[in-house]
Design a protein around this motif. Sequence first.
Motif, PDB file in Angstrom:
ATOM      1  N   LYS A  40       4.555   5.600 -26.876  1.00 11.40           N
ATOM      2  CA  LYS A  40       3.105   5.499 -26.692  1.00 11.40           C
ATOM      3  C   LYS A  40       2.371   6.451 -27.631  1.00 11.40           C
ATOM      4  O   LYS A  40       1.333   6.106 -28.183  1.00 11.40           O
ATOM      5  N   LEU A  41       2.920   7.647 -27.810  1.00 12.11           N
ATOM      6  CA  LEU A  41       2.313   8.589 -28.751  1.00 12.11           C
ATOM      7  C   LEU A  41       2.382   8.043 -30.167  1.00 12.11           C
ATOM      8  O   LEU A  41       1.421   8.128 -30.932  1.00 12.11           O
ATOM      9  N   ALA A  42       3.517   7.443 -30.531  1.00 11.57           N
ATOM     10  CA  ALA A  42       3.670   6.853 -31.870  1.00 11.57           C
ATOM     11  C   ALA A  42       2.603   5.780 -32.097  1.00 11.57           C
ATOM     12  O   ALA A  42       1.961   5.761 -33.151  1.00 11.57           O
ATOM     13  N   LEU A  43       2.404   4.899 -31.120  1.00  9.09           N
ATOM     14  CA  LEU A  43       1.377   3.856 -31.243  1.00  9.09           C
ATOM     15  C   LEU A  43      -0.012   4.459 -31.397  1.00  9.09           C
ATOM     16  O   LEU A  43      -0.825   3.988 -32.191  1.00  9.09           O
ATOM     17  N   GLN A  44      -0.267   5.505 -30.650  1.00  4.36           N
ATOM     18  CA  GLN A  44      -1.562   6.188 -30.727  1.00  4.36           C
ATOM     19  C   GLN A  44      -1.786   6.768 -32.125  1.00  4.36           C
ATOM     20  O   GLN A  44      -2.868   6.641 -32.696  1.00  4.36           O
ATOM     21  N   LEU A  45      -0.742   7.368 -32.706  1.00  6.41           N
ATOM     22  CA  LEU A  45      -0.851   7.964 -34.036  1.00  6.41           C
ATOM     23  C   LEU A  45      -0.963   6.903 -35.129  1.00  6.41           C
ATOM     24  O   LEU A  45      -1.630   7.113 -36.142  1.00  6.41           O
ATOM     25  N   ILE A  46      -0.333   5.746 -34.912  1.00  6.79           N
ATOM     26  CA  ILE A  46      -0.469   4.621 -35.852  1.00  6.79           C
ATOM     27  C   ILE A  46      -1.916   4.134 -35.838  1.00  6.79           C
ATOM     28  O   ILE A  46      -2.541   3.972 -36.887  1.00  6.79           O
ATOM     29  N   ARG A  47      -2.456   3.930 -34.638  1.00  8.82           N
ATOM     30  CA  ARG A  47      -3.847   3.459 -34.512  1.00  8.82           C
ATOM     31  C   ARG A  47      -4.832   4.442 -35.121  1.00  8.82           C
ATOM     32  O   ARG A  47      -5.869   4.042 -35.649  1.00  8.82           O
ATOM     33  N   ALA A  48      -4.516   5.731 -35.033  1.00  8.27           N
ATOM     34  CA  ALA A  48      -5.399   6.764 -35.595  1.00  8.27           C
ATOM     35  C   ALA A  48      -5.244   6.889 -37.106  1.00  8.27           C
ATOM     36  O   ALA A  48      -5.999   7.611 -37.756  1.00  8.27           O
ATOM     37  N   GLY A  49      -4.255   6.183 -37.684  1.00 15.24           N
ATOM     38  CA  GLY A  49      -4.048   6.222 -39.127  1.00 15.24           C
ATOM     39  C   GLY A  49      -3.305   7.455 -39.617  1.00 15.24           C
ATOM     40  O   GLY A  49      -3.294   7.740 -40.812  1.00 15.24           O
ATOM     41  N   LEU A  50      -2.638   8.170 -38.715  1.00 13.80           N
ATOM     42  CA  LEU A  50      -1.899   9.365 -39.129  1.00 13.80           C
ATOM     43  C   LEU A  50      -0.492   9.043 -39.630  1.00 13.80           C
ATOM     44  O   LEU A  50       0.036   9.748 -40.478  1.00 13.80           O
ATOM     45  N   ILE A  51       0.117   7.994 -39.068  1.00 13.23           N
ATOM     46  CA  ILE A  51       1.456   7.584 -39.505  1.00 13.23           C
ATOM     47  C   ILE A  51       1.474   6.070 -39.643  1.00 13.23           C
ATOM     48  O   ILE A  51       0.600   5.374 -39.112  1.00 13.23           O
ATOM     49  N   THR A  52       2.494   5.567 -40.338  1.00  9.32           N
ATOM     50  CA  THR A  52       2.666   4.123 -40.498  1.00  9.32           C
ATOM     51  C   THR A  52       3.707   3.624 -39.496  1.00  9.32           C
ATOM     52  O   THR A  52       4.411   4.425 -38.867  1.00  9.32           O
ATOM     53  N   VAL A  53       3.806   2.318 -39.373  1.00  9.98           N
ATOM     54  CA  VAL A  53       4.801   1.715 -38.485  1.00  9.98           C
ATOM     55  C   VAL A  53       6.204   2.143 -38.917  1.00  9.98           C
ATOM     56  O   VAL A  53       7.039   2.516 -38.087  1.00  9.98           O
ATOM     57  N   PHE A  54       6.478   2.087 -40.206  1.00 10.17           N
ATOM     58  CA  PHE A  54       7.791   2.493 -40.730  1.00 10.17           C
ATOM     59  C   PHE A  54       8.098   3.931 -40.347  1.00 10.17           C
ATOM     60  O   PHE A  54       9.192   4.241 -39.870  1.00 10.17           O
ATOM     61  N   GLN A  55       7.140   4.827 -40.560  1.00  9.90           N
ATOM     62  CA  GLN A  55       7.359   6.229 -40.227  1.00  9.90           C
ATOM     63  C   GLN A  55       7.607   6.391 -38.731  1.00  9.90           C
ATOM     64  O   GLN A  55       8.517   7.111 -38.328  1.00  9.90           O
ATOM     65  N   ALA A  56       6.820   5.707 -37.905  1.00 11.17           N
ATOM     66  CA  ALA A  56       7.005   5.793 -36.452  1.00 11.17           C
ATOM     67  C   ALA A  56       8.404   5.349 -36.056  1.00 11.17           C
ATOM     68  O   ALA A  56       9.064   6.006 -35.244  1.00 11.17           O
TER      69      ALA A  56
END
Length: 111
Positions: A40-56
Amino acid sequence: APTTSADFLDVLRKSKQVDPRRIEEYLARPKVSTPQEPRKLALQLIRAGLITVFQAEQFLLGKTKGFVLGAYRIIERIGTGGTGTVYLAEHQVMKRRVAIKVLPTPLAADP
């Protein structure tokens, strides 16, 4: 693999893929709550533009290395096929984005 959000954030920080100040600024925002589950944190950070799907995906596996190829930082996986995988990468100095194709070892060895 991280089992808590704190573990996930440790992996993220160790990877050095995101400026630590950006992470801390994001987490310090009044309306941001940190979920307990790493996914859930990974999805939140993806939505915020801090990380990409690949990085997550990589961080959720506990990977902190393998994000650099020569002078390029791997940002995202664009596609995979029979002859290799194509990544979006950014030159670490010039900040120019390019597509890089990585061949499997047997194909790379075949002239």
